[in-house]
Design a protein around this motif. Structure first.
Motif, mmCIF file in Angstrom:
data_model
loop_
_atom_site.group_PDB
_atom_site.id
_atom_site.type_symbol
_atom_site.label_atom_id
_atom_site.label_comp_id
_atom_site.label_asym_id
_atom_site.label_seq_id
_atom_site.Cartn_x
_atom_site.Cartn_y
_atom_site.Cartn_z
ATOM 1 N N GLU A 15 0.851 -1.209 -0.065
ATOM 2 C CA GLU A 15 -0.050 0.029 0.051
ATOM 3 C C GLU A 15 0.745 1.286 -0.062
ATOM 4 O O GLU A 15 1.967 1.119 0.641
ATOM 5 C CB GLU A 15 -0.990 0.022 1.186
ATOM 6 C CG GLU A 15 -1.690 -1.185 1.541
ATOM 7 C CD GLU A 15 -2.865 -1.145 0.671
ATOM 8 O OE1 GLU A 15 -3.062 -0.194 -0.317
ATOM 9 O OE2 GLU A 15 -3.676 -2.212 0.402
ATOM 10 N N PRO A 16 0.459 2.398 -0.585
ATOM 11 C CA PRO A 16 1.276 3.764 -0.529
ATOM 12 C C PRO A 16 1.829 3.776 0.871
ATOM 13 O O PRO A 16 2.891 4.374 1.200
ATOM 14 C CB PRO A 16 0.237 4.559 -1.000
ATOM 15 C CG PRO A 16 -0.440 4.067 -1.879
ATOM 16 C CD PRO A 16 -0.922 2.558 -1.270
ATOM 17 N N THR A 17 0.765 3.593 2.010
ATOM 18 C CA THR A 17 1.233 3.757 3.435
ATOM 19 C C THR A 17 2.440 2.856 3.622
ATOM 20 O O THR A 17 2.887 3.213 4.913
ATOM 21 C CB THR A 17 0.195 3.682 4.030
ATOM 22 O OG1 THR A 17 -0.512 2.413 3.898
ATOM 23 C CG2 THR A 17 -0.754 4.834 4.265
ATOM 24 N N ASP A 18 2.916 1.877 2.924
ATOM 25 C CA ASP A 18 4.109 0.997 3.366
ATOM 26 C C ASP A 18 5.331 1.686 3.035
ATOM 27 O O ASP A 18 6.367 1.312 3.129
ATOM 28 C CB ASP A 18 3.921 -0.244 2.686
ATOM 29 C CG ASP A 18 2.795 -1.196 3.054
ATOM 30 O OD1 ASP A 18 2.221 -1.073 4.358
ATOM 31 O OD2 ASP A 18 2.062 -1.791 2.218
ATOM 32 N N ALA A 19 5.336 2.829 2.352
ATOM 33 C CA ALA A 19 6.359 3.390 1.543
ATOM 34 C C ALA A 19 7.707 3.740 2.797
ATOM 35 O O ALA A 19 8.654 3.595 2.416
ATOM 36 C CB ALA A 19 6.309 4.745 0.876
ATOM 37 N N ALA A 20 7.355 4.561 3.760
ATOM 38 C CA ALA A 20 8.134 4.623 4.676
ATOM 39 C C ALA A 20 8.937 3.345 5.370
ATOM 40 O O ALA A 20 10.205 3.305 5.389
ATOM 41 C CB ALA A 20 7.619 5.777 5.801
ATOM 42 N N ALA A 21 8.183 2.323 5.820
ATOM 43 C CA ALA A 21 8.702 1.206 6.264
ATOM 44 C C ALA A 21 9.483 0.435 5.334
ATOM 45 O O ALA A 21 10.521 -0.010 5.499
ATOM 46 C CB ALA A 21 7.350 0.072 6.625
ATOM 47 N N SER A 22 8.934 0.549 3.937
ATOM 48 C CA SER A 22 9.784 -0.166 2.826
ATOM 49 C C SER A 22 11.200 0.538 2.679
ATOM 50 O O SER A 22 12.147 -0.241 2.535
ATOM 51 C CB SER A 22 9.085 -0.166 1.526
ATOM 52 O OG SER A 22 9.657 -0.402 0.628
ATOM 53 N N GLY A 23 11.139 1.815 2.765
ATOM 54 C CA GLY A 23 12.500 2.263 2.618
ATOM 55 C C GLY A 23 13.398 2.147 3.780
ATOM 56 O O GLY A 23 14.659 1.867 3.676
ATOM 57 N N GLU A 24 12.880 2.138 4.946
ATOM 58 C CA GLU A 24 13.527 1.865 6.212
ATOM 59 C C GLU A 24 14.265 0.335 6.203
ATOM 60 O O GLU A 24 15.235 0.286 6.303
ATOM 61 C CB GLU A 24 12.717 1.900 7.594
ATOM 62 C CG GLU A 24 12.361 3.323 7.722
ATOM 63 C CD GLU A 24 13.442 4.533 7.798
ATOM 64 O OE1 GLU A 24 14.536 4.044 8.643
ATOM 65 O OE2 GLU A 24 13.712 5.597 7.337
ATOM 66 N N LEU A 25 13.454 -0.553 5.817
ATOM 67 C CA LEU A 25 13.689 -1.949 5.663
ATOM 68 C C LEU A 25 14.735 -2.096 4.594
ATOM 69 O O LEU A 25 15.595 -2.676 4.969
ATOM 70 C CB LEU A 25 12.560 -2.996 5.429
ATOM 71 C CG LEU A 25 12.804 -4.238 5.864
ATOM 72 C CD1 LEU A 25 12.846 -4.404 7.292
ATOM 73 C CD2 LEU A 25 11.486 -4.911 5.077
ATOM 74 N N LEU A 26 14.753 -1.484 3.583
ATOM 75 C CA LEU A 26 15.584 -1.807 2.544
ATOM 76 C C LEU A 26 17.049 -0.991 3.007
ATOM 77 O O LEU A 26 17.818 -1.833 2.960
ATOM 78 C CB LEU A 26 15.252 -1.004 0.992
ATOM 79 C CG LEU A 26 14.388 -1.784 0.246
ATOM 80 C CD1 LEU A 26 14.236 -0.904 -0.994
ATOM 81 C CD2 LEU A 26 15.248 -3.104 -0.007
ATOM 82 N N LYS A 27 17.082 0.056 3.656
ATOM 83 C CA LYS A 27 18.088 0.838 4.038
ATOM 84 C C LYS A 27 18.892 -0.082 5.010
ATOM 85 O O LYS A 27 19.965 -0.059 4.773
ATOM 86 C CB LYS A 27 17.735 2.249 4.704
ATOM 87 C CG LYS A 27 18.830 3.052 4.529
ATOM 88 C CD LYS A 27 18.466 4.622 5.138
ATOM 89 C CE LYS A 27 17.119 5.142 4.595
ATOM 90 N NZ LYS A 27 16.824 6.334 5.481
ATOM 91 N N ALA A 28 18.141 -0.709 5.797
ATOM 92 C CA ALA A 28 18.846 -1.479 7.145
ATOM 93 C C ALA A 28 19.403 -2.700 6.363
ATOM 94 O O ALA A 28 20.036 -3.366 7.224
ATOM 95 C CB ALA A 28 17.739 -1.792 8.014
ATOM 96 N N ASN A 29 19.137 -3.167 5.373
ATOM 97 C CA ASN A 29 19.361 -4.307 4.539
ATOM 98 C C ASN A 29 19.961 -4.484 3.379
ATOM 99 O O ASN A 29 20.248 -5.421 2.607
ATOM 100 C CB ASN A 29 18.346 -5.380 4.395
ATOM 101 C CG ASN A 29 17.452 -5.956 5.800
ATOM 102 O OD1 ASN A 29 18.046 -6.697 6.323
ATOM 103 N ND2 ASN A 29 16.400 -5.046 6.335
ATOM 104 N N LEU A 30 20.551 -3.323 2.907
ATOM 105 C CA LEU A 30 21.100 -3.120 1.572
ATOM 106 C C LEU A 30 22.416 -4.069 1.391
ATOM 107 O O LEU A 30 22.543 -4.656 0.464
ATOM 108 C CB LEU A 30 21.461 -1.581 1.407
ATOM 109 C CG LEU A 30 20.633 -0.722 1.124
ATOM 110 C CD1 LEU A 30 21.122 0.720 0.846
ATOM 111 C CD2 LEU A 30 19.968 -1.346 -0.501
ATOM 112 N N GLU A 31 23.142 -4.178 2.628
ATOM 113 C CA GLU A 31 24.512 -4.909 2.304
ATOM 114 C C GLU A 31 23.981 -6.491 2.313
ATOM 115 O O GLU A 31 24.558 -7.198 1.618
ATOM 116 C CB GLU A 31 25.331 -4.667 3.621
ATOM 117 C CG GLU A 31 26.779 -4.753 3.457
ATOM 118 C CD GLU A 31 27.415 -4.496 4.743
ATOM 119 O OE1 GLU A 31 27.986 -5.338 5.276
ATOM 120 O OE2 GLU A 31 27.186 -3.330 5.048
#
Ligand SMILES: CC(C)(COP(=O)(O)OP(=O)(O)OC[C@H]1O[C@@H](n2cnc3c(N)ncnc32)[C@H](O)[C@@H]1OP(=O)(O)O)[C@@H](O)C(=O)NCCC(=O)NCCS
Length: 204
Positions: A15-31
């Motif tokens: 959902e559009p409202t997942d955007a922030a959580a999705s960004g945070e999760l990706l940032k925390a897991n990039l490596e």
């Protein structure tokens, strides 16, 4: 299929409202992700770029024969933990499952549960003849998922892909055919799938 519930998970379209959580999760897991998934090294994590990506993924859910991408959420708390997709890139009558889970949620069987449920959905809802899972043979955690679910290792194709550093790498192909589902461990994963209105479309 818009969402599927399993014993511990809710696998649903973003959902559009997942955007922030999705960004945070990706940032925390990039490596963690960049070791095996080339796209992860290119993904922007700002809220606007995630929103744009989610809007495209949502549109794809309504287009026949395109990629169906879902978030893996904790079924009780609703926390976003990873991603999984059914991809129409392995030919007609077939779907490929791809997945990732945040490093904080590895090792609990969540991916096996989500991939098992989507395997069943692929056969029960999308009526495909075959489901495939592909991975780099060096990615032993990933290969363990189809093995655990009862897929067969068909082949390891030599030098058939590029790893995230742009180097040639081998590609392991795992598959499960419709008439093999009943005897596979995927059927141990209980699921219920829902359409866009939240109506139950399949369960097992
Ligand atoms: C590949 C990846 C998705 C595998 O995740 P995972 O957490 O190992 O897989 P699962 O969630 O199915 O968990 C399996 C583990 O949980 C354990 N487990 C605990 N409870 C379990 C349960 N109820 N059911 C099944 N397994 C369970 C299993 O024994 C296994 O542990 P082990 O690794 O010690 O053998 C993850 O490592 C990842 O995201 N990697 C980076 C991205 C990536 O490589 N994606 C795949 C590209 S092809």
């Amino acid at each position: 299929m818009y969402s599927v519930r399993t014993e511990r998970l809710l696998v649903r379209g973003y959902e559009p409202t997942d955007a922030a959580a999705s960004g945070e999760l990706l940032k925390a897991n990039l490596e963690h992700l960049a070791r095996w998934m080339p796209w992860a090294t290119m993904e922007a994590t700002t809220i606007d770029s995630r929103l744009a990506w989610i809007r495209r993924a949502r549109a794809d859910l309504d287009r026949p024969a395109s990629d169906l991408v879902y978030g893996i959420f904790d079924g009780s708390s609703g926390e976003l933990m990873g991603g999984i997709g059914l991809h129409a890139r392995v030919g007609p009558q077939a779907l490929e499952i791809g997945y990732w889970i945040s490093v904080a949620h590895e090792g609990r069987g969540y991916v096996t549960e989500a991939a098992g449920a989507l395997t069943r959905v692929a056969f029960d809802v999308h009526r495909v003849a075959r489901v495939e899972i592909h991975c780099d043979p060096r990615n032993v955690r990933s290969a363990a998922v189809p093995r655990r679910l009862g897929y067969t290792h068909d082949a390891t194709l030599r030098r058939r892909a590029l790893d995230p550093r742009g180097r040639e790498c081998d590609r392991m192909i795992w598959s499960l055919f419709a008439d093999e589902l009943g005897a596979s461990a995927a059927t141990k994963v209980r699921y219920e799938a829902f359409d866009a209105l939240g109506r139950s479309v399949a369960r097992g």
